[in-house]
Design a protein around this motif. Structure first.
Motif, PDB file in Angstrom:
ATOM      1  N   ALA A 263     -14.551  86.490  14.746  1.00 25.11           N
ATOM      2  CA  ALA A 263     -14.765  85.769  15.999  1.00 25.11           C
ATOM      3  C   ALA A 263     -13.916  86.320  17.135  1.00 25.11           C
ATOM      4  CB  ALA A 263     -14.458  84.285  15.799  1.00 25.11           C
ATOM      5  N   ASP A 264     -13.088  87.314  16.871  1.00 22.04           N
ATOM      6  CA  ASP A 264     -12.216  87.909  17.882  1.00 22.04           C
ATOM      7  C   ASP A 264     -13.012  88.911  18.707  1.00 22.04           C
ATOM      8  OD1 ASP A 264     -10.267  89.094  19.379  1.00 22.04           O
ATOM      9  OD2 ASP A 264      -9.163  89.962  17.681  1.00 22.04           O
ATOM     10  N   PRO A 265     -13.250  88.657  20.006  1.00 21.08           N
ATOM     11  CA  PRO A 265     -14.016  89.601  20.830  1.00 21.08           C
ATOM     12  C   PRO A 265     -13.383  90.986  20.880  1.00 21.08           C
ATOM     13  CG  PRO A 265     -13.756  87.498  21.967  1.00 21.08           C
ATOM     14  CD  PRO A 265     -12.855  87.460  20.768  1.00 21.08           C
ATOM     15  N   GLN A 266     -12.085  91.051  20.628  1.00 26.43           N
ATOM     16  CA  GLN A 266     -11.405  92.340  20.647  1.00 26.43           C
ATOM     17  C   GLN A 266     -11.939  93.270  19.550  1.00 26.43           C
ATOM     18  OE1 GLN A 266      -9.288  93.415  22.908  1.00 26.43           O
ATOM     19  NE2 GLN A 266      -8.984  95.404  21.894  1.00 26.43           N
ATOM     20  N   LEU A 267     -12.442  92.680  18.456  1.00 24.86           N
ATOM     21  CA  LEU A 267     -12.981  93.487  17.371  1.00 24.86           C
ATOM     22  C   LEU A 267     -14.179  94.306  17.844  1.00 24.86           C
ATOM     23  CD1 LEU A 267     -12.813  94.195  14.329  1.00 24.86           C
ATOM     24  CD2 LEU A 267     -14.373  92.271  13.900  1.00 24.86           C
ATOM     25  N   LEU A 268     -15.026  93.710  18.677  1.00 25.26           N
ATOM     26  CA  LEU A 268     -16.166  94.432  19.236  1.00 25.26           C
ATOM     27  C   LEU A 268     -15.701  95.614  20.077  1.00 25.26           C
ATOM     28  CD1 LEU A 268     -19.180  94.791  19.891  1.00 25.26           C
ATOM     29  CD2 LEU A 268     -18.880  93.135  21.757  1.00 25.26           C
ATOM     30  N   LEU A 269     -14.692  95.402  20.898  1.00 28.19           N
ATOM     31  CA  LEU A 269     -14.170  96.483  21.733  1.00 28.19           C
ATOM     32  C   LEU A 269     -13.574  97.592  20.873  1.00 28.19           C
ATOM     33  CD1 LEU A 269     -12.456  94.403  24.579  1.00 28.19           C
ATOM     34  CD2 LEU A 269     -14.729  95.459  24.583  1.00 28.19           C
ATOM     35  N   GLU A 270     -12.867  97.207  19.817  1.00 23.89           N
ATOM     36  CA  GLU A 270     -12.284  98.201  18.916  1.00 23.89           C
ATOM     37  C   GLU A 270     -13.381  99.030  18.253  1.00 23.89           C
ATOM     38  OE1 GLU A 270      -9.868  96.097  16.113  1.00 23.89           O
ATOM     39  OE2 GLU A 270      -8.557  95.252  17.654  1.00 23.89           O
ATOM     40  N   CYS A 271     -14.441  98.355  17.834  1.00 24.59           N
ATOM     41  CA  CYS A 271     -15.550  99.036  17.166  1.00 24.59           C
ATOM     42  C   CYS A 271     -16.237 100.016  18.124  1.00 24.59           C
ATOM     43  CB  CYS A 271     -16.545  98.009  16.631  1.00 24.59           C
ATOM     44  SG  CYS A 271     -17.906  98.721  15.664  1.00 24.59           S
TER      45      CYS A 271
ATOM     46  N   ALA B  38     -18.365  88.605  24.975  1.00 20.30           N
ATOM     47  CA  ALA B  38     -17.329  87.745  24.395  1.00 20.30           C
ATOM     48  C   ALA B  38     -17.836  86.315  24.215  1.00 20.30           C
ATOM     49  CB  ALA B  38     -16.085  87.763  25.268  1.00 20.30           C
ATOM     50  N   GLN B  39     -18.617  85.838  25.184  1.00 14.03           N
ATOM     51  CA  GLN B  39     -19.156  84.476  25.094  1.00 14.03           C
ATOM     52  C   GLN B  39     -20.202  84.367  23.984  1.00 14.03           C
ATOM     53  OE1 GLN B  39     -20.389  84.202  29.211  1.00 14.03           O
ATOM     54  NE2 GLN B  39     -18.717  82.762  29.706  1.00 14.03           N
ATOM     55  N   VAL B  40     -21.016  85.417  23.824  1.00 14.45           N
ATOM     56  CA  VAL B  40     -22.006  85.422  22.747  1.00 14.45           C
ATOM     57  C   VAL B  40     -21.300  85.278  21.401  1.00 14.45           C
ATOM     58  CG1 VAL B  40     -23.647  86.886  21.477  1.00 14.45           C
ATOM     59  CG2 VAL B  40     -23.793  86.705  23.969  1.00 14.45           C
ATOM     60  N   ILE B  41     -20.243  86.033  21.187  1.00 12.09           N
ATOM     61  CA  ILE B  41     -19.488  85.971  19.935  1.00 12.09           C
ATOM     62  C   ILE B  41     -18.828  84.609  19.778  1.00 12.09           C
ATOM     63  CG2 ILE B  41     -17.485  86.921  18.718  1.00 12.09           C
ATOM     64  CD1 ILE B  41     -18.235  89.644  20.014  1.00 12.09           C
ATOM     65  N   GLU B  42     -18.252  84.101  20.849  1.00  9.86           N
ATOM     66  CA  GLU B  42     -17.597  82.784  20.807  1.00  9.86           C
ATOM     67  C   GLU B  42     -18.586  81.688  20.440  1.00  9.86           C
ATOM     68  OE1 GLU B  42     -15.346  79.628  23.825  1.00  9.86           O
ATOM     69  OE2 GLU B  42     -15.883  81.639  24.532  1.00  9.86           O
ATOM     70  N   HIS B  43     -19.768  81.677  21.079  1.00  5.98           N
ATOM     71  CA  HIS B  43     -20.769  80.647  20.817  1.00  5.98           C
ATOM     72  C   HIS B  43     -21.313  80.751  19.386  1.00  5.98           C
ATOM     73  CE1 HIS B  43     -21.609  80.523  25.431  1.00  5.98           C
ATOM     74  NE2 HIS B  43     -20.535  79.818  25.080  1.00  5.98           N
ATOM     75  N   ALA B  44     -21.526  81.981  18.928  1.00  8.24           N
ATOM     76  CA  ALA B  44     -22.029  82.152  17.562  1.00  8.24           C
ATOM     77  C   ALA B  44     -21.001  81.672  16.546  1.00  8.24           C
ATOM     78  CB  ALA B  44     -22.382  83.615  17.319  1.00  8.24           C
ATOM     79  N   ALA B  45     -19.731  81.979  16.790  1.00  6.86           N
ATOM     80  CA  ALA B  45     -18.674  81.533  15.870  1.00  6.86           C
ATOM     81  C   ALA B  45     -18.588  80.014  15.816  1.00  6.86           C
ATOM     82  CB  ALA B  45     -17.334  82.122  16.295  1.00  6.86           C
ATOM     83  N   LYS B  46     -18.818  79.379  16.941  1.00  2.00           N
ATOM     84  CA  LYS B  46     -18.715  77.918  17.018  1.00  2.00           C
ATOM     85  C   LYS B  46     -19.933  77.219  16.428  1.00  2.00           C
ATOM     86  CE  LYS B  46     -18.371  74.138  20.390  1.00  2.00           C
ATOM     87  NZ  LYS B  46     -18.328  73.789  21.836  1.00  2.00           N
TER      88      LYS B  46
END
Length: 448
Positions: A418-426, A83-91
């Motif tokens: 940027a929603d970490p939930q998307l990774l979990l859904e995938c 989740a942090q990896v996705i958050e940092h990349a989005a930012k």
């Protein structure tokens, strides 16, 4: 022994979005930043698979990739939890996050180059995963592609798999989008037709000036060597650089072939007459009768071809010897293209029928019917050795549509990536899909 051309269509992944990532692909760039509908995209693709199956064609399905590709982002310096990896990349680097979320693996014409057993020195079907190194978002696909193909075609007695070519510009390889095979019968030796955009080492070949030529001559030659193809069974041709600069990023945007027939635009190639003569001579040695259909620029311009994806169609051989052309709805929407097709089918020639499919979600990202399928010629014994879980049937179609309805979103924008939930859904969806298709562990999150 009977032989078949099996079309394995790419299943559109849950992160299908319009990132505008593909420079040189007019549709991809012109629809950048629009909201996509992953559920509709996947269902449109499945509907095409079902329709071809019901027409009597052998049809399979090729699984999508895990996205976002968190491992790829980690290699680029982003750290912490997923989740942090996705958050940092989005930012800090939103373009990299968008690239790591691309669902471009649905265009499995780029997954690999395939040579059937009738052409190869060892009598096995050979697969070489494409490195796709011209575009970052596609260059990260081939490790998973190799695992998925290995799980589909696992019997080493019948199938041979090769790693992607070196990921450098000199060996840019885009797979079957620049490769066609001509033959009298799918089970007999044929001629493999490799189309390249430039040479990495030989300056005698001209190169496009605006857009990149993604396939090199050297990559095509390397694949032919890996597959054990004879010189008499191979023809190399150069794509016209000027049409690449008009948005023809792969040969399958300007030409399509099947059986003994090449359907192409007048401006598709350099040294066209020489190329046609070589195809005719070499296919003749295999007992075939090479035939070509040239679409004149006076009737259909290159711009018309690019916008309608006339040539990014499926040219299918029917049991009565006639041919069927599968085209996207955009062909009907282009007056000149549709008029040409009406004349083509009414003339009593080789192509007797055109069927139109709505593939808008894929088309808006720059891929039509031919992009969505990887062709594999198989004899009866080889087809029996394919993982049966990936062969399309009516029950499998029903299961996959339910799976899509359960797991896919019907709207996806750049901000949603940027929603970490998307990774979990995938991951949840793909874990279930590997069980449906009987693939085993092929995704990084299942292996690591």
């Amino acid at each position: 022994m009977k032989s078949y051309e099996v079309n394995f269509d790419g299943l559109v992944g849950p992160t299908h979005n319009y990132g505008g990532l593909s420079y040189g692909n007019v549709a991809s760039q012109s629809n950048s930043q629009q909201s996509s509908n992953p559920k509709e995209a996947a269902l449109q693709g499945l509907a095409k698979m079902k329709a071809l199956m019901e027409m009597g064609f052998q049809q399979g399905v090729l699984a999508p990739q895990e996205r976002p590709d968190v491992a790829a982002l980690r290699r680029l310096g982003f750290a912490g939890s997923d989740a942090q990896v996705i958050e940092h990349a989005a930012k800090d680097a939103m373009p990299l996050l968008v690239a790591s979320c691309s669902a471009s693996s649905m265009w499995v014409a780029n997954a690999a180059t395939v040579s059937p057993s009738a052409d190869t020195a060892d009598g096995r079907v050979h697969f070489t995963a494409a490195n796709l190194n011209c575009k970052y978002h596609r260059s990260i696909e081939h490790p998973t592609t190799s695992r998925v193909l290995g799980a589909m075609f696992a019997d080493q007695q019948h199938f041979a798999h090769h790693a992607a070519l070196p990921a450098v510009a000199q060996f840019g390889d885009e797979g079957a989008a620049n490769h066609t095979r001509f033959c009298r019968d799918y089970g007999q030796a044929g001629v493999e037709f490799f189309v390249f955009g430039r040479s990495a080492f030989d300056t005698r070949y001209p190169a496009p000036q605006k857009y990149p030529a993604r396939q090199t001559l050297e990559a095509s030659q390397a694949v032919a060597r890996l597959h054990g193809l004879s010189d008499d069974g191979v023809v190399y041709a150069q794509q016209n650089p000027s049409v690449i600069d008009q948005g023809v990023f792969h040969n399958d945007v300007i030409a399509v072939g099947n059986g003994e027939v090449l359907f192409y635009h007048e401006d598709a190639f350099l040294e066209t007459d020489k190329m046609l003569a070589e195809l005719d001579a070499k296919l003749g040695k295999c007992g075939g009768n090479f035939q070509s259909i040239c679409v004149p620029r006076s009737q259909v311009t290159v711009e018309d071809a690019v916008r309608s994806y006339l040539f990014n169609s499926q040219l299918l051989s029917r049991t009565d010897g006639s041919m069927l052309l599968i085209v996207p709805e955009e062909c009907r929407g282009n007056e000149r293209v549709w008029q040409y097709l009406q004349g083509l089918t009414s003339s009593g020639g080789l192509i007797r029928e055109v069927k139109v499919f709505d593939l808008k979600q894929s088309m808006q990202n720059g891929g039509g019917p031919a992009c969505l399928r990887l062709r594999v010629a198989l004899n009866q014994t080889e087809l029996a050795a394919v993982n049966p879980g990936v062969i399309m049937t009516a029950p499998l179609y029903g299961t996959l549509t339910q799976w899509v309805d359960k797991h896919y979103r019907d709207r996806l924008s750049e901000n949603d990536l940027a929603d970490p939930q998307l990774l979990l859904e995938c991951r949840t969806a793909l874990d279930e899909l590997t069980q449906i298709l009987k693939l085993g562990a092929v995704y990084p999150f299942q292996i690591n």
